[in-house]
Structure formats: structure tokens, C-alpha cells
Design a protein around this motif. Structure first.
Motif, PDB file in Angstrom:
ATOM      1  N   GLY A  72      16.973  11.613  41.555  1.00  0.00           N
ATOM      2  CA  GLY A  72      18.260  11.993  41.944  1.00  0.00           C
ATOM      3  C   GLY A  72      19.232  11.387  40.955  1.00  0.00           C
ATOM      4  N   ASP A  73      18.916  10.769  40.232  1.00  0.00           N
ATOM      5  CA  ASP A  73      19.860  10.190  39.167  1.00  0.00           C
ATOM      6  C   ASP A  73      20.129  11.351  38.121  1.00  0.00           C
ATOM      7  N   GLU A  74      21.624  11.510  37.715  1.00  0.00           N
ATOM      8  CA  GLU A  74      21.938  12.384  36.731  1.00  0.00           C
ATOM      9  C   GLU A  74      21.744  11.317  35.313  1.00  0.00           C
ATOM     10  N   VAL A  75      21.150  12.127  34.529  1.00  0.00           N
ATOM     11  CA  VAL A  75      20.871  11.519  33.045  1.00  0.00           C
ATOM     12  C   VAL A  75      21.495  12.283  32.000  1.00  0.00           C
ATOM     13  N   VAL A  78      18.987  16.271  36.033  1.00  0.00           N
ATOM     14  CA  VAL A  78      18.829  15.318  37.450  1.00  0.00           C
ATOM     15  C   VAL A  78      17.118  15.048  37.251  1.00  0.00           C
ATOM     16  N   VAL A  79      16.915  13.743  37.920  1.00  0.00           N
ATOM     17  CA  VAL A  79      15.530  13.566  37.741  1.00  0.00           C
ATOM     18  C   VAL A  79      14.885  13.990  39.085  1.00  0.00           C
ATOM     19  N   LYS A  80      14.000  14.662  39.121  1.00  0.00           N
ATOM     20  CA  LYS A  80      13.167  15.384  40.160  1.00  0.00           C
ATOM     21  C   LYS A  80      11.771  14.266  40.399  1.00  0.00           C
ATOM     22  N   VAL A 106       9.006  19.942  32.279  1.00  0.00           N
ATOM     23  CA  VAL A 106       9.930  20.733  32.731  1.00  0.00           C
ATOM     24  C   VAL A 106      10.234  20.662  34.299  1.00  0.00           C
ATOM     25  N   GLN A 107       8.944  20.438  34.907  1.00  0.00           N
ATOM     26  CA  GLN A 107       9.002  20.167  36.252  1.00  0.00           C
ATOM     27  C   GLN A 107       9.449  18.802  36.946  1.00  0.00           C
ATOM     28  N   CYS A 108       9.738  17.813  35.795  1.00  0.00           N
ATOM     29  CA  CYS A 108      10.141  16.488  36.253  1.00  0.00           C
ATOM     30  C   CYS A 108      11.792  16.335  36.319  1.00  0.00           C
ATOM     31  N   TYR A 109      12.246  17.415  35.786  1.00  0.00           N
ATOM     32  CA  TYR A 109      13.890  17.406  35.697  1.00  0.00           C
ATOM     33  C   TYR A 109      14.613  18.708  36.144  1.00  0.00           C
ATOM     34  N   VAL A 110      15.726  18.689  36.603  1.00  0.00           N
ATOM     35  CA  VAL A 110      16.559  19.876  36.850  1.00  0.00           C
ATOM     36  C   VAL A 110      17.459  19.780  35.541  1.00  0.00           C
ATOM     37  N   ASP A 111      17.521  20.927  34.605  1.00  0.00           N
ATOM     38  CA  ASP A 111      18.176  20.978  33.554  1.00  0.00           C
ATOM     39  C   ASP A 111      19.748  21.585  33.784  1.00  0.00           C
ATOM     40  N   ASN A 112      20.560  20.499  33.578  1.00  0.00           N
ATOM     41  CA  ASN A 112      22.238  21.031  33.917  1.00  0.00           C
ATOM     42  C   ASN A 112      22.814  21.309  32.634  1.00  0.00           C
TER      43      ASN A 112
END
Length: 148
Positions: free
Chosen positions: A95-98, A110-112, A125-131
Motif C-alpha cells: 500500500g506504500d507509494e514509492v 504503489v506496492v501490491k 509488473v504484478q507486484c505494483y500498480v504503476d501510476n
């Protein structure tokens, strides 16, 4: 005959993938190679209550090329977690934004999923949401001078 059996296995897997996609499952989760890699990454990842260092995580999900480059980026102030500059030993949570500034581009993720080992790109790619904002457009190619 072995080749025919292998071909039949592949076509059967393709049919199963089509059925799973119609049910709402993403194609990445259906691919057996990606599913096996995700399972291996989760098995090697932290157990409940354990944490992952930020320099190790950004290396594992392929935001930087080496772990030492991740640590150097943290020490240089190019890595922020939830808006704060962090040291390489900072613990990251789901849930952290990096925000990572690499070369001239800033990546916002965002860490998934927490992982420790470096994995392939489809799993990463499945380990984070790219914003991240889109990369700047490239200019026109350079013109060649006339050979007169």
C-alpha cells in the motif's frame, strides 16, 4: 508421439485460458509459467510480520538495475516512500507509494506485493500498480546531411 502430446497439452491449456478469461480472471494469472513464477516469488518473500528493505524491493521489481544502484538512489534522495525521502534500509509495506527518479524519468508505483528475490518482468509488473506519468515524447529523428 511425444511432440504430439506436448502440442495437445498446449492447445488444451489455451482452451482453459479462454474459459478462465471469460470468467473474469486476468490472462497473466492463467499463464502457467507466470503463475509458477509468482508462487516461487511469494514463497521466497517475507512471511507474515517480516519486512523488505526499499533498496531490495525496487531492485526486485526491476525499477533499478542493481541493488547497489537502489541503495545509491536512496542515499542521493531519489527515492521517496509516501512523500518522504528514505534510507536504503527503510521497510516497505503493501500500500506504500514509492517514487523513484531514474535517469530523467520519475516512476510512481504503489506496492501490491512484497518480494525479496529479483523476478522476471511479467511477475514484477504484478507486484505494483504503476501510476507513473507517460514518458516524454521523443523528438523527430535527426536529419542526415546532404552528400553534395
Amino acid at each position: 508421439m511425444v511432440a504430439e502430446g506436448a502440442r495437445n497439452d498446449r492447445t488444451a491449456g489455451a482452451d482453459e485460458g479462454a474459459e478462465a478469461t471469460s470468467e473474469g480472471v486476468t490472462p497473466e494469472a492463467v499463464d502457467p509459467k507466470v503463475a509458477a513464477a509468482v508462487a516461487a516469488a511469494e514463497a521466497a518473500g517475507p512471511q507474515n510480520g517480516e519486512t523488505v528493505r526499499i533498496d531490495s524491493w525496487i531492485w526486485s521489481v526491476r525499477l533499478v538495475k542493481t541493488r547497489s544502484m537502489g541503495a545509491a538512489a536512496c542515499r542521493g534522495g531519489h527515492v521517496r516512500v509516501n512523500g518522504e525521502r528514505v534510507k536504503p534500509s527503510h521497510s516497505v509495506r503493501v500500500g506504500d507509494e514509492v517514487r523513484v527518479r531514474v535517469e530523467t524519468r520519475e516512476r510512481v508505483v504503489v506496492v501490491k506485493r512484497l518480494i525479496r528475490k529479483r523476478v522476471g518482468a511479467p511477475v514484477a509488473v504484478q507486484c505494483y500498480v504503476d501510476n507513473s506519468p507517460p514518458p516524454p515524447p521523443r523528438g523527430p529523428p535527426p536529419r542526415r546531411p546532404c552528400a553534395r
